[in-house]
Design an enzyme around this catalytic site. Structure first.
Site, PDB file in Angstrom:
ATOM      1  N   SER A 124      28.892  -6.825  32.386  1.00  0.00           N
ATOM      2  CA  SER A 124      27.452  -6.778  32.666  1.00  0.00           C
ATOM      3  C   SER A 124      26.729  -7.847  31.876  1.00  0.00           C
ATOM      4  O   SER A 124      27.155  -8.218  30.772  1.00  0.00           O
ATOM      5  CB  SER A 124      26.948  -5.394  32.241  1.00  0.00           C
ATOM      6  OG  SER A 124      25.560  -5.395  32.128  1.00  0.00           O
ATOM      7  N   TYR A 149      26.174   2.032  25.920  1.00  0.00           N
ATOM      8  CA  TYR A 149      26.737   1.541  27.189  1.00  0.00           C
ATOM      9  C   TYR A 149      27.025   0.047  27.083  1.00  0.00           C
ATOM     10  O   TYR A 149      28.116  -0.417  27.438  1.00  0.00           O
ATOM     11  CB  TYR A 149      25.758   1.815  28.352  1.00  0.00           C
ATOM     12  CG  TYR A 149      26.100   1.009  29.588  1.00  0.00           C
ATOM     13  CD1 TYR A 149      27.193   1.348  30.381  1.00  0.00           C
ATOM     14  CD2 TYR A 149      25.351  -0.122  29.944  1.00  0.00           C
ATOM     15  CE1 TYR A 149      27.530   0.593  31.498  1.00  0.00           C
ATOM     16  CE2 TYR A 149      25.678  -0.880  31.059  1.00  0.00           C
ATOM     17  CZ  TYR A 149      26.770  -0.520  31.831  1.00  0.00           C
ATOM     18  OH  TYR A 149      27.109  -1.274  32.919  1.00  0.00           O
ATOM     19  N   LYS A 153      30.769  -2.352  27.199  1.00  0.00           N
ATOM     20  CA  LYS A 153      31.116  -3.545  27.988  1.00  0.00           C
ATOM     21  C   LYS A 153      31.563  -4.663  27.044  1.00  0.00           C
ATOM     22  O   LYS A 153      32.554  -5.363  27.285  1.00  0.00           O
ATOM     23  CB  LYS A 153      29.919  -4.006  28.827  1.00  0.00           C
ATOM     24  CG  LYS A 153      29.549  -3.043  29.935  1.00  0.00           C
ATOM     25  CD  LYS A 153      30.667  -2.902  30.968  1.00  0.00           C
ATOM     26  CE  LYS A 153      30.394  -1.869  32.022  1.00  0.00           C
ATOM     27  NZ  LYS A 153      31.557  -1.485  32.815  1.00  0.00           N
TER      28      LYS A 153
HETATM   29  P1  NAD Z   1      28.884   3.978  39.947  1.00  0.00           P
HETATM   30  O1  NAD Z   1      28.632   5.040  38.940  1.00  0.00           O
HETATM   31  O2  NAD Z   1      28.255   4.107  41.274  1.00  0.00           O
HETATM   32  O3  NAD Z   1      30.457   3.785  40.147  1.00  0.00           O
HETATM   33  C1  NAD Z   1      31.382   4.007  39.109  1.00  0.00           C
HETATM   34  C2  NAD Z   1      32.462   4.923  39.670  1.00  0.00           C
HETATM   35  O4  NAD Z   1      33.441   5.172  38.667  1.00  0.00           O
HETATM   36  C3  NAD Z   1      31.934   6.281  40.123  1.00  0.00           C
HETATM   37  O5  NAD Z   1      32.378   6.505  41.448  1.00  0.00           O
HETATM   38  C4  NAD Z   1      32.549   7.281  39.149  1.00  0.00           C
HETATM   39  O6  NAD Z   1      32.801   8.522  39.755  1.00  0.00           O
HETATM   40  C5  NAD Z   1      33.817   6.551  38.731  1.00  0.00           C
HETATM   41  N1  NAD Z   1      34.346   6.887  37.398  1.00  0.00           N
HETATM   42  C6  NAD Z   1      33.704   6.891  36.202  1.00  0.00           C
HETATM   43  N2  NAD Z   1      34.567   7.184  35.212  1.00  0.00           N
HETATM   44  C7  NAD Z   1      35.791   7.374  35.792  1.00  0.00           C
HETATM   45  C8  NAD Z   1      37.069   7.700  35.292  1.00  0.00           C
HETATM   46  N3  NAD Z   1      37.292   7.910  33.983  1.00  0.00           N
HETATM   47  N4  NAD Z   1      38.091   7.803  36.171  1.00  0.00           N
HETATM   48  C9  NAD Z   1      37.894   7.616  37.503  1.00  0.00           C
HETATM   49  N5  NAD Z   1      36.690   7.302  38.028  1.00  0.00           N
HETATM   50  C10 NAD Z   1      35.650   7.180  37.178  1.00  0.00           C
HETATM   51  O7  NAD Z   1      28.469   2.583  39.257  1.00  0.00           O
HETATM   52  P2  NAD Z   1      28.322   1.137  39.909  1.00  0.00           P
HETATM   53  O8  NAD Z   1      26.894   0.762  39.884  1.00  0.00           O
HETATM   54  O9  NAD Z   1      29.099   1.063  41.167  1.00  0.00           O
HETATM   55  O10 NAD Z   1      29.030   0.277  38.766  1.00  0.00           O
HETATM   56  C11 NAD Z   1      30.416  -0.067  38.817  1.00  0.00           C
HETATM   57  C12 NAD Z   1      30.776  -0.763  37.523  1.00  0.00           C
HETATM   58  O11 NAD Z   1      29.920  -1.894  37.352  1.00  0.00           O
HETATM   59  C13 NAD Z   1      30.585   0.101  36.276  1.00  0.00           C
HETATM   60  O12 NAD Z   1      31.617  -0.197  35.367  1.00  0.00           O
HETATM   61  C14 NAD Z   1      29.248  -0.367  35.747  1.00  0.00           C
HETATM   62  O13 NAD Z   1      29.141  -0.168  34.357  1.00  0.00           O
HETATM   63  C15 NAD Z   1      29.275  -1.848  36.095  1.00  0.00           C
HETATM   64  N6  NAD Z   1      27.939  -2.445  36.187  1.00  0.00           N
HETATM   65  C16 NAD Z   1      27.000  -1.871  37.008  1.00  0.00           C
HETATM   66  C17 NAD Z   1      25.725  -2.435  37.058  1.00  0.00           C
HETATM   67  C18 NAD Z   1      24.649  -1.810  37.921  1.00  0.00           C
HETATM   68  O14 NAD Z   1      23.457  -2.093  37.686  1.00  0.00           O
HETATM   69  N7  NAD Z   1      24.981  -0.991  38.907  1.00  0.00           N
HETATM   70  C19 NAD Z   1      25.401  -3.571  36.308  1.00  0.00           C
HETATM   71  C20 NAD Z   1      26.397  -4.146  35.510  1.00  0.00           C
HETATM   72  C21 NAD Z   1      27.668  -3.569  35.461  1.00  0.00           C
HETATM   73  N1  UFG Z   2      11.437  -0.967  35.481  1.00  0.00           N
HETATM   74  C1  UFG Z   2      10.159  -0.478  35.668  1.00  0.00           C
HETATM   75  N2  UFG Z   2      10.028   0.789  36.145  1.00  0.00           N
HETATM   76  C2  UFG Z   2      11.090   1.584  36.436  1.00  0.00           C
HETATM   77  C3  UFG Z   2      12.407   1.068  36.253  1.00  0.00           C
HETATM   78  C4  UFG Z   2      12.545  -0.212  35.766  1.00  0.00           C
HETATM   79  O1  UFG Z   2       9.169  -1.152  35.408  1.00  0.00           O
HETATM   80  O2  UFG Z   2      10.895   2.739  36.838  1.00  0.00           O
HETATM   81  C5  UFG Z   2      11.596  -2.343  34.972  1.00  0.00           C
HETATM   82  C6  UFG Z   2      12.364  -2.383  33.665  1.00  0.00           C
HETATM   83  O3  UFG Z   2      11.508  -2.180  32.564  1.00  0.00           O
HETATM   84  C7  UFG Z   2      12.932  -3.802  33.732  1.00  0.00           C
HETATM   85  C8  UFG Z   2      13.168  -4.038  35.231  1.00  0.00           C
HETATM   86  O4  UFG Z   2      12.357  -3.071  35.902  1.00  0.00           O
HETATM   87  O5  UFG Z   2      11.961  -4.700  33.295  1.00  0.00           O
HETATM   88  C9  UFG Z   2      14.619  -3.844  35.642  1.00  0.00           C
HETATM   89  O6  UFG Z   2      15.072  -2.600  35.148  1.00  0.00           O
HETATM   90  P1  UFG Z   2      16.480  -1.965  35.555  1.00  0.00           P
HETATM   91  O7  UFG Z   2      16.629  -0.709  34.776  1.00  0.00           O
HETATM   92  O8  UFG Z   2      16.599  -1.888  37.017  1.00  0.00           O
HETATM   93  O9  UFG Z   2      17.499  -3.083  35.081  1.00  0.00           O
HETATM   94  P2  UFG Z   2      17.879  -3.610  33.617  1.00  0.00           P
HETATM   95  O10 UFG Z   2      17.915  -5.083  33.707  1.00  0.00           O
HETATM   96  O11 UFG Z   2      17.037  -3.020  32.574  1.00  0.00           O
HETATM   97  O12 UFG Z   2      19.329  -2.990  33.419  1.00  0.00           O
HETATM   98  C10 UFG Z   2      20.349  -3.227  34.372  1.00  0.00           C
HETATM   99  C11 UFG Z   2      21.368  -2.107  34.328  1.00  0.00           C
HETATM  100  C12 UFG Z   2      22.146  -2.133  33.053  1.00  0.00           C
HETATM  101  C13 UFG Z   2      22.730  -3.484  32.843  1.00  0.00           C
HETATM  102  C14 UFG Z   2      21.638  -4.526  32.899  1.00  0.00           C
HETATM  103  C15 UFG Z   2      22.206  -5.921  32.795  1.00  0.00           C
HETATM  104  O13 UFG Z   2      20.727  -0.847  34.423  1.00  0.00           O
HETATM  105  O14 UFG Z   2      23.204  -1.226  33.162  1.00  0.00           O
HETATM  106  O15 UFG Z   2      20.954  -4.442  34.151  1.00  0.00           O
HETATM  107  O16 UFG Z   2      23.199  -6.079  33.746  1.00  0.00           O
HETATM  108  F1  UFG Z   2      23.306  -3.503  31.621  1.00  0.00           F
END
Ligand code: NAD
Ligand code: UFG
Length: 340
Positions: A124, A149, A153
């Site tokens: 991330s 979290y 990562k």
């Molecule tokens: P998500 O929660 O929708 O998907 C993650 C999946 O992993 C889920 O289906 C959950 O059931 C499964 N899971 C969790 N722990 C497990 C375990 N121990 N064994 C088996 N399954 C398990 O999340 P996502 O948004 O699809 O994110 C996928 C990956 O990308 C994650 O590692 C997340 O941290 C990373 N990531 C997501 C974002 C974002 O904003 N969505 C940003 C940066 C990184």
């Molecule tokens: N925000 C609002 N109102 C809301 C939700 C979010 O104003 O109800 C704002 C936040 O303050 C931020 C922007 O919208 O300024 C984006 O917020 P997100 O929570 O959507 O995204 P972030 O960049 O804060 O965080 C995301 C993921 C993290 C990841 C990070 C970098 O949630 O898991 O991107 O990849 F680590």
């Protein structure tokens, strides 16, 4: 090829399943469904007309992983499985360290035993910490994370660097995602957050649907052109396509490499509200609110390394993300049904 996707039933994983199946690959998914629904897998099969081999189980369980690797011939793995709620990681840090570190260690141990040494890891942009040297490049020193979290990562990246150093047969691709948004254009799969969404786009969607009264804009006094925070929102199907390229890269290389997956464009919270209203012809109730702790004012990627080495570039627009997110929300107002 036959690819294993841990966490493949989740938001990014399910979209990546579509992309890989449509490219002609076979998919095996492991998921414990702690944050997802099995319906996402059925929907992927409907979209693509292809089958997924699904294993319900936990990636921290090495015996279970050994069984999967013994049953299946696997060419490479994408490790999506992990817990991802920033706020929850602050209140229950041990659950995050246990799940997000143990799953990677158990997975890599099982992969080594079965001689599968090609791995794409979901990292991330959070690992850049509060670094405001935008656009963010992969060779910047890693930052200080603001929550457990983020540290999971950061630590996972270090664990994988050490693994590759010790055994140069490994090929690891670290993908640093920026802000995934949107859904498959069919509206059949999308982001299905449990409870009140933390992230901007799902909160916007639920507000537009009337599930939430209004969107709070967290902070309007940042040092940015309109005072609200800037992020690099990337369409989830572009992100999915990045995994296809990263898997191909992992098969052709050894060692470890890191790639930003972002568009290189930053948009403020106000700009996101405007774009959503414009793309979907609606009005979004919102009001300014205090800053949210831990938010960095500005974060967007330099995606040129992925362009050059993976041959990958985001192609969807902000309007596409807004339209597709709303299409998913409108068709599935309460997310995935219990039964499909
Ligand atoms: P998500 O929660 O929708 O998907 C993650 C999946 O992993 C889920 O289906 C959950 O059931 C499964 N899971 C969790 N722990 C497990 C375990 N121990 N064994 C088996 N399954 C398990 O999340 P996502 O948004 O699809 O994110 C996928 C990956 O990308 C994650 O590692 C997340 O941290 C990373 N990531 C997501 C974002 C974002 O904003 N969505 C940003 C940066 C990184
Ligand atoms: N925000 C609002 N109102 C809301 C939700 C979010 O104003 O109800 C704002 C936040 O303050 C931020 C922007 O919208 O300024 C984006 O917020 P997100 O929570 O959507 O995204 P972030 O960049 O804060 O965080 C995301 C993921 C993290 C990841 C990070 C970098 O949630 O898991 O991107 O990849 F680590």
């Amino acid at each position: 090829m036959r690819y294993l996707l841990t966490g493949g039933a989740g938001y990014i994983g399910s979209h990546t399943c579509v992309c890989l199946l449509e490219a002609g690959h076979e998919i095996i998914v492991i998921d414990n469904l702690s944050n997802s629904s099995p319906v996402s897998m059925e929907r992927v099969e409907k979209i693509t007309g292809k089958k997924i081999t699904f294993y319900m189980g936990d990636c921290c369980d090495e015996e279970f992983l050994d069984e999967v690797f013994a049953n299946e011939q696997i060419d490479a793995v994408v490790h999506f499985a992990g817990l991802k709620s920033v706020g929850e990681s602050v209140s229950i840090p041990m659950r995050y360290y246990r799940n997000n570190l143990d799953s990677t260690i158990a997975l890599c141990n099982a992969m080594s035993r079965h001689n599968v040494k090609k791995l794409v890891f979901s990292s991330s942009a959070t690992v850049y910490g509060a670094n405001d040297c935008v656009p963010l490049r992969e060779d910047l020193p890693l930052g200080v994370c603001t929550n457990p979290y983020g540290w999971t990562k950061w630590m996972n990246e270090q664990i994988l660097r050490d693994l590759v150093k010790a055994d140069p047969q490994w090929s690891v691709v670290l993908l640093r995602y920026f802000n995934p948004a949107g859904a498959h254009e069919s509206g059949m799969i999308g982001e299905d957050p449990a409870g009140i969404p933390n992230n901007l786009m799902p909160f916007i969607c639920q507000t537009a649907a009337g599930i939430r009264k209004e969107l709070q804009v967290f902070g309007n006094d940042y040092n940015t052109p309109d005072g609200t925070c800037i992020r690099d929102y990337i369409h989830v199907m572009d992100l999915a396509a990045g995994h296809l390229k990263a898997l191909e890269y992992s098969l052709a290389h050894t060692g470890i490499d890191t790639f930003n997956l972002g568009t290189g464009e930053g948009y403020s919270v106000y700009q996101m509200i405007e774009a959503f209203e414009r793309a979907n012809h609606l009005t979004l109730p919102h009001r300014d609110a205090p800053r949210r702790a831990g938010d960095s004012p500005i974060s967007y990627a330099d995606p040129s390394k992925a362009h050059k080495l993976l041959g990958w570039k985001a192609v969807h627009t902000l309007d596409d993300m807004c339209r597709d997110a709303w299409n998913w929300q409108s068709q599935n107002p309460t997310g995935y049904p219990k039964e499909d």
